[in-house]
Design a protein around this motif. Structure first.
Motif, PDB file in Angstrom:
ATOM      1  N   ARG B  74       0.820  -1.210   0.000  1.00 42.59           N
ATOM      2  CA  ARG B  74       0.000   0.000   0.000  1.00 42.59           C
ATOM      3  C   ARG B  74       0.854   1.260   0.000  1.00 42.59           C
ATOM      4  N   ARG B  75       2.003   1.173   0.686  1.00 45.46           N
ATOM      5  CA  ARG B  75       2.857   2.359   0.726  1.00 45.46           C
ATOM      6  C   ARG B  75       3.459   2.670  -0.641  1.00 45.46           C
ATOM      7  N   MET B  77       1.675   2.516  -3.288  1.00 47.03           N
ATOM      8  CA  MET B  77       0.553   2.911  -4.134  1.00 47.03           C
ATOM      9  C   MET B  77      -0.181   4.079  -3.506  1.00 47.03           C
ATOM     10  N   TYR B  79      -3.336   6.411  -2.856  1.00 47.01           N
ATOM     11  CA  TYR B  79      -4.737   6.005  -2.793  1.00 47.01           C
ATOM     12  C   TYR B  79      -5.588   7.234  -2.524  1.00 47.01           C
ATOM     13  N   ILE B  81      -9.636   8.607  -2.349  1.00 47.07           N
ATOM     14  CA  ILE B  81     -11.031   8.172  -2.407  1.00 47.07           C
ATOM     15  C   ILE B  81     -11.967   9.364  -2.477  1.00 47.07           C
ATOM     16  N   ALA B  85     -11.255  12.098   2.898  1.00 44.78           N
ATOM     17  CA  ALA B  85     -10.666  11.428   4.049  1.00 44.78           C
ATOM     18  C   ALA B  85      -9.286  11.948   4.424  1.00 44.78           C
ATOM     19  N   LEU B  86      -9.145  13.278   4.438  1.00 47.83           N
ATOM     20  CA  LEU B  86      -7.948  13.825   5.090  1.00 47.83           C
ATOM     21  C   LEU B  86      -8.158  13.631   6.583  1.00 47.83           C
ATOM     22  N   LEU B  87      -7.094  13.348   7.329  1.00 43.09           N
ATOM     23  CA  LEU B  87      -7.280  13.151   8.771  1.00 43.09           C
ATOM     24  C   LEU B  87      -7.529  14.521   9.409  1.00 43.09           C
ATOM     25  N   PRO B  88      -8.690  14.667  10.077  1.00 43.86           N
ATOM     26  CA  PRO B  88      -9.097  16.008  10.508  1.00 43.86           C
ATOM     27  C   PRO B  88      -8.197  16.604  11.586  1.00 43.86           C
ATOM     28  N   MET B  90      -4.934  16.514  11.689  1.00 49.09           N
ATOM     29  CA  MET B  90      -3.580  16.823  11.231  1.00 49.09           C
ATOM     30  C   MET B  90      -3.623  17.985  10.236  1.00 49.09           C
ATOM     31  N   LEU B  98       2.122  11.873   5.590  1.00 49.87           N
ATOM     32  CA  LEU B  98       1.785  10.615   6.265  1.00 49.87           C
ATOM     33  C   LEU B  98       2.580   9.413   5.766  1.00 49.87           C
ATOM     34  N   VAL B  99       2.541   9.187   4.462  1.00 48.51           N
ATOM     35  CA  VAL B  99       3.232   8.007   3.938  1.00 48.51           C
ATOM     36  C   VAL B  99       4.758   8.146   4.076  1.00 48.51           C
ATOM     37  N   ASP B 101       6.188   9.602   6.333  1.00 48.78           N
ATOM     38  CA  ASP B 101       6.400   9.341   7.754  1.00 48.78           C
ATOM     39  C   ASP B 101       6.439   7.840   8.018  1.00 48.78           C
ATOM     40  N   LEU B 102       5.493   7.126   7.411  1.00 45.10           N
ATOM     41  CA  LEU B 102       5.457   5.675   7.590  1.00 45.10           C
ATOM     42  C   LEU B 102       6.727   5.048   7.021  1.00 45.10           C
ATOM     43  N   ARG B 148      -1.305  14.059  -1.215  1.00 46.99           N
ATOM     44  CA  ARG B 148      -0.963  13.070  -0.200  1.00 46.99           C
ATOM     45  C   ARG B 148      -0.667  11.722  -0.854  1.00 46.99           C
TER      46      ARG B 148
ATOM     47  N   ARG C 284     -14.322   5.880   6.397  1.00 45.06           N
ATOM     48  CA  ARG C 284     -13.507   6.392   5.297  1.00 45.06           C
ATOM     49  C   ARG C 284     -12.098   6.754   5.773  1.00 45.06           C
ATOM     50  N   LEU C 285     -12.023   7.246   7.069  1.00 41.62           N
ATOM     51  CA  LEU C 285     -10.703   7.593   7.586  1.00 41.62           C
ATOM     52  C   LEU C 285      -9.865   6.343   7.795  1.00 41.62           C
ATOM     53  N   GLY C 291      -5.345   2.274   3.380  1.00 39.42           N
ATOM     54  CA  GLY C 291      -4.932   2.392   1.985  1.00 39.42           C
ATOM     55  C   GLY C 291      -3.538   2.990   1.842  1.00 39.42           C
ATOM     56  N   MET C 292      -3.153   3.794   2.885  1.00 38.63           N
ATOM     57  CA  MET C 292      -1.817   4.384   2.828  1.00 38.63           C
ATOM     58  C   MET C 292      -0.757   3.433   3.356  1.00 38.63           C
ATOM     59  N   GLY C 293      -1.202   2.307   3.868  1.00 39.85           N
ATOM     60  CA  GLY C 293      -0.240   1.327   4.342  1.00 39.85           C
ATOM     61  C   GLY C 293       0.035   1.401   5.824  1.00 39.85           C
TER      62      GLY C 293
END
Lengths: 245, 322, 391
Positions: B74-75, B77, B79, B81, B85-88, B90, B98-99, B101-102, B148, C284-285, C291-293
């Protein structure tokens, strides 16, 4: 459907039990004998149970009626143009008062107003106002501005907008406030017995003082069922109201 | 290259995908197109292992995705949608980071990348990096969501109706920006939509799905001009010829004659090379002219050429004749 | 600036003025020679020195004039400061009353606050809250508490009845306060241990949801004293049948039924808010995170916890406020706590004893409320605050 009818059946059963327990002494005697075989003096004799229930009911009814009257009026006033200036004051007072334990308010009022039925009604009235005020204000404030605008566009006067648009839309929230305050009221009225208001708390307190489990149980059960059914009544009212188009 | 081989997926007793076999080409935008419930989102979510197929095999560059750890896959790719779905909780910068960071990037590299991406999607970096999602408009939020997804420069980009919740005007500019970005980055994009025009505008290749079964795959021109069956014909609609014109660019269809000798009259409207033929036709109908010049391209574009292109019954179409 | 001069805004001072002026006409303080005899009421004019009496009257006149002048904002600040001055003057009047009535010579005398002093406090509160509290500078908002603390620490209020009762019962007070805190905190802690899993269960299993909430909602409607009472007979029977339980401190009356009942009460806010916290974390979150892994643990730390924790803590806050208040009633069944003083005061018609219980309870409630509130604010990410503000 099946689940619903089962619930109705259960509620009716508990209701019938409650009625029989209060109004038919041989029944309550039998129940108490079964539960407390070792206690010699099981039936509270100083006052009949129906009278205590009525007393309790009256304390709550009078204080709550006054609270709804005052609370709604005040809530409507501070959301009008003329009273808007008092909105922050009333809101901060209401939210502060609601963090106070109801017992504390009752205890504070007694030295000022004295012992007995009336002072307890007064104390309960004051405390019960605040949830009603809070919910009236938030209910009226939650009515969307464009609806009021639309009503005005239809040619309604401010008074008509209040009666035909705002109040009906705010009603479920206001009702919820009355429900909360009534339930708290019933509970605090039980403690009101300590201050000489009578009611079901009297039996309970007598039981605590004389270490009589049957008295305690009688008072506690009746007070609990009174609150329970009052709440159910409000739930019914609420669902009736919501079902209306 | 992402390959699906005989993929089937059930939800309870319902078959969401039925022995799906297809190949998604590298470096191109592939569109999964179909009505709601056709299995297109399921197909997309199979690729990054949010869903595991009941039967069949998916492989990326010849290697089965079973061999990848889901998180690692997943990292690699991006994604995006529909619901953004931005994390509210942050900021924009943290969301974009985010990615990375991961993947444990260094702070400096993350910051640099964030600024780069904000620039790429056309938002002022200094103004936007410390904003929260609640402070963004729908279009801005969706741009950030795309940024993102691109953050760790993944070779693949999965997009599930990314512009579906945006108003039409904003959608068009987002689509244009997407075309622009994709021209630069050449990612392998899998894009889900139910909007035929969006598919035709953005896609290099379109896969039409219905009830979990692949109906047709091909270039947008193929789908519009030669629908494989009744369903696809209905789906593309009776105005498919006009939609097809959407796909052709005016610059590619001039007669090629040199016009320097007799330049067009000054008030004659001119087309841009990037305008599509629908615009050209519209302009011709408006002005009553039978041909129009195209800016920067020699020759004119003729009404007859357009008519022959949309006359799908006769095999005179230059693209389909080959 | 002139736009701010809403002629209506002056009216904000009226409730404070009306309550404050009423205080002049009723008794300010009540003196009892000892705890048993009937008290003598004294008005403000009777007990306070003339200069103080005039100072209070002048203050009201000034605040009345202020209501016609200046911008709304300046008026509010002046009202606030006026409230603070009124607080100082009222406390001074109380301190000087005990001197003028010769309290030092009456070691068993009780000087109790009466309607007038309460109305002056209320008036001060109304002046301080005459407008939006957000507009009061932060430093000023601590002023009333500092004034109160200053007077208490200076010892000038030591001859008031409540201070004398406190002096007499100091040891007992600390013991009961400790008990109060223990009963409340233990009950809330137990409610957390049961309520959080219950909330998760209600969220995951649709079938259990209605049942769980029907039961804990009904529990909330039962009056606290009644719930204590209902628990007493069965617990008494249990401890009678099983002496081992009795040795563990398990009894029919006292802390056992109190803690059980209070735990049951605190279940509703905890369970409900746990449930809410789970339902606001939208699919969705989670989908985007996955989805981001993100691994399940990254999903928990980066998405679920920051969004859900403030909501759960909101439930803890309600549970704490409610339980600390309800613990008062537990004194009636012999569990102790600050309610002990309240009910003994009611029994003996000793208002100072009641106050000695009630004031610390209210302070405790407010303190817990504010502490958890500040904690929640600290833990709520700024982006979420903006999000909740926008809806």
């Amino acid at each position: 459907m099946k689940k619903n009818s089962l619930r109705t059946l259960l509620l009716t059963g508990i209701g019938l039990f409650f009625m029989a327990f209060v109004f038919f002494p041989p029944f309550s005697e039998a129940v108490l004998k079964l539960l407390f075989p070792g206690v010699p003096d099981r039936l509270y004799s100083r006052a009949p149970l129906p009278e205590l229930l009525l007393e309790h009911f009256l304390v709550v009814l009078i204080s709550e009626f006054l609270a709804v009257l005052t609370g709604c009026t005040l809530g409507i006033f501070v959301t009008r143009k003329r009273g808007k200036i008092y909105l922050p004051m009333v809101q901060s007072l209401a939210s502060m008062a609601q963090t106070f334990p109801p017992t504390a308010v009752l205890a504070l009022a007694i030295p000022l107003a004295g012992f007995g039925f009336k002072p307890v009604v007064l104390a309960l009235f004051i405390y019960s106002c605040f949830p009603v005020i809070s919910n009236t204000v938030s209910g009226l404030n939650s009515v969307k501005g464009d609806l009021i605008e639309a009503s005005r566009g239809l040619g309604m006067t401010d008074n008509q907008i209040l009666r035909k648009t705002e109040l009906p839309l705010a009603a479920p929230v206001i009702l919820a406030g009355i429900r909360t305050s009534t339930i708290i009221n019933i509970g605090t009225a039980t403690i009101g017995a300590v201050a000489g208001a009578g009611g079901l708390g009297t039996v309970l307190m007598a039981g605590l003082i004389h270490d009589n489990g049957a008295y305690i149980f009688t008072g506690a059960l009746c007070a609990a069922l009174l609150a329970f059914f009052t709440d159910k009544l409000f739930a019914l009212l609420d669902s009736r109201y919501r079902r209306q188009p | 290259m992402i390959q699906f081989e005989n993929i089937s997926k059930w939800y309870g007793k319902q078959k969401a995908l039925d022995t799906l076999t297809m190949t998604i080409p590298e470096g191109k935008t592939s569109i999964l197109l179909g009505p709601s419930g056709c299995g297109k989102s399921t197909t997309l979510r199979l690729i990054n292992k949010l869903i595991i197929p009941d039967e069949g095999e998916i492989s990326i560059k010849g290697r089965s995705i079973r061999d990848y750890r889901a998180e690692e896959l997943r990292r690699s790719m991006g994604y995006v949608i529909q619901s953004i779905a931005l994390l509210p909780h942050m900021t924009v910068e943290e969301n974009i980071g985010l990615v990375p960071d991961l993947l444990k990037w260094e702070e400096q590299r993350k910051e640099k990348r964030c600024l780069e991406l904000l620039d790429l999607i056309g938002l002022d970096a200094e103004q936007y990096r410390s904003k929260y999602p609640a402070q963004l408009s729908g279009g801005e939020a969706q741009r950030i969501a795309v940024a993102r997804a691109l953050a760790a420069d993944p070779p693949y980009l999965l997009m599930d109706e990314p512009f579906g919740a945006v108003d039409p005007l904003n959608r068009e500019s987002l689509q244009n920006e997407f075309i622009e970005i994709q021209r630069k980055l050449k990612k392998t994009v899998v894009f889900v939509t139910h909007d035929l025009e969006e598919a035709v505008r953005l896609g290099d290749r379109i896969f039409v799905l219905k009830n979990g079964i692949l109906q047709q795959s091909g270039s947008p021109a193929d789908i519009l001009s030669k629908p494989a069956n009744e369903f696809v014909r209905d789906f593309v609609g009776p105005d498919r010829s006009l939609k097809l014109l959407n796909y052709y660019l005016a610059g590619n269809f001039t007669d090629g004659t040199d016009e320097t000798d007799h330049p067009p009259a000054p008030e004659t409207p001119e087309l841009n090379a990037g305008d599509n033929l629908k615009t050209a036709l519209s302009l011709m109908l408006e002005t009553g002219l039978s041909s129009l010049p195209v800016k920067g391209v020699s020759g004119r574009i003729h009404r007859k050429t357009i008519e022959s292109l949309v006359n799908l019954k006769e095999p005179r179409n230059p693209e389909t004749e080959e | 600036m002139l736009m701010n001069n809403n002629p209506e805004s002056g009216k904000a001072a009226y409730p404070g003025l009306v309550t404050g002026i009423t205080a002049f006409f009723i008794s300010f303080i009540i003196l009892k020679e000892n705890r048993v005899v009937a008290g003598t009421p004294f008005s403000l004019r009777d007990t306070a020195p003339l200069w103080l009496y005039l100072a209070i009257a002048l203050l009201f006149a000034a605040l009345f004039l202020n209501s016609f002048l200046g911008s709304a904002r300046r008026m509010q600040i002046i009202n606030y400061l006026g409230g603070c001055v009124l607080l100082i003057l009222t406390l001074t009047a109380l301190a000087l009353s005990s001197v003028s009535l010769g309290m030092e010579k009456l070691p068993y005398g009780r000087l109790s606050l009466s309607g007038g002093s309460w109305l002056l406090f209320l008036s001060a509160y109304l002046f301080m809250n005459s407008g939006d509290q957000e507009k009061i500078p932060r430093l000023l908002s601590y002023l009333p508490w500092l004034i109160l603390l200053g007077f208490i620490l200076s010892g000038s209020l030591n001859d008031l009845g409540i201070a004398r009762e406190f002096e007499n019962e100091k040891k007992r007070f600390y013991r009961e306060a400790g008990r109060h805190l223990y009963i409340s905190l233990r009950s809330v802690l137990q409610a957390l241990v049961i309520g959080i899993p219950l909330g998760i269960l209600a969220w995951k299993k649709q079938k259990s949801r209605t049942a769980v909430f029907a039961v804990i909602n009904s529990l909330q409607t039962i009056p606290s004293l009644a719930l204590f009472g209902i628990l007493i007979p069965p617990l008494a029977w249990l401890s009678f049948r099983f002496p081992e339980l009795r040795e563990l401190g398990f009894k029919g009356v006292g802390q056992t039924p109190a803690i059980i009942a209070l735990t049951l009460y605190a279940l509703l806010p905890v369970t409900r808010n746990t449930f809410t916290s789970l339902s606001i974390i939208e699919n969705r979150l989670l989908d985007a995170g996955r989805g981001m892994g993100m691994t399940p643990s990254q999903l928990f730390w980066k998405v679920e916890l920051p969004i859900g924790l403030p909501v759960i803590l909101g439930g803890v806050r309600i549970a704490l406020v409610q339980t600390t208040g309800n613990t008062t009633v537990a004194a009636l069944i012999g569990a102790g706590g600050l309610g002990f003083f309240v009910f003994r005061g009611l029994e003996q018609a000793a208002p100072d004893l009641i106050l000695m219980g009630v004031i610390p309870i209210i302070l405790l409630v407010v303190l817990l409320d504010k502490t958890v509130g500040a904690f929640i604010k600290l833990l709520t990410p700024k982006g979420l605050e903006l999000l909740y503000d926008s809806i």
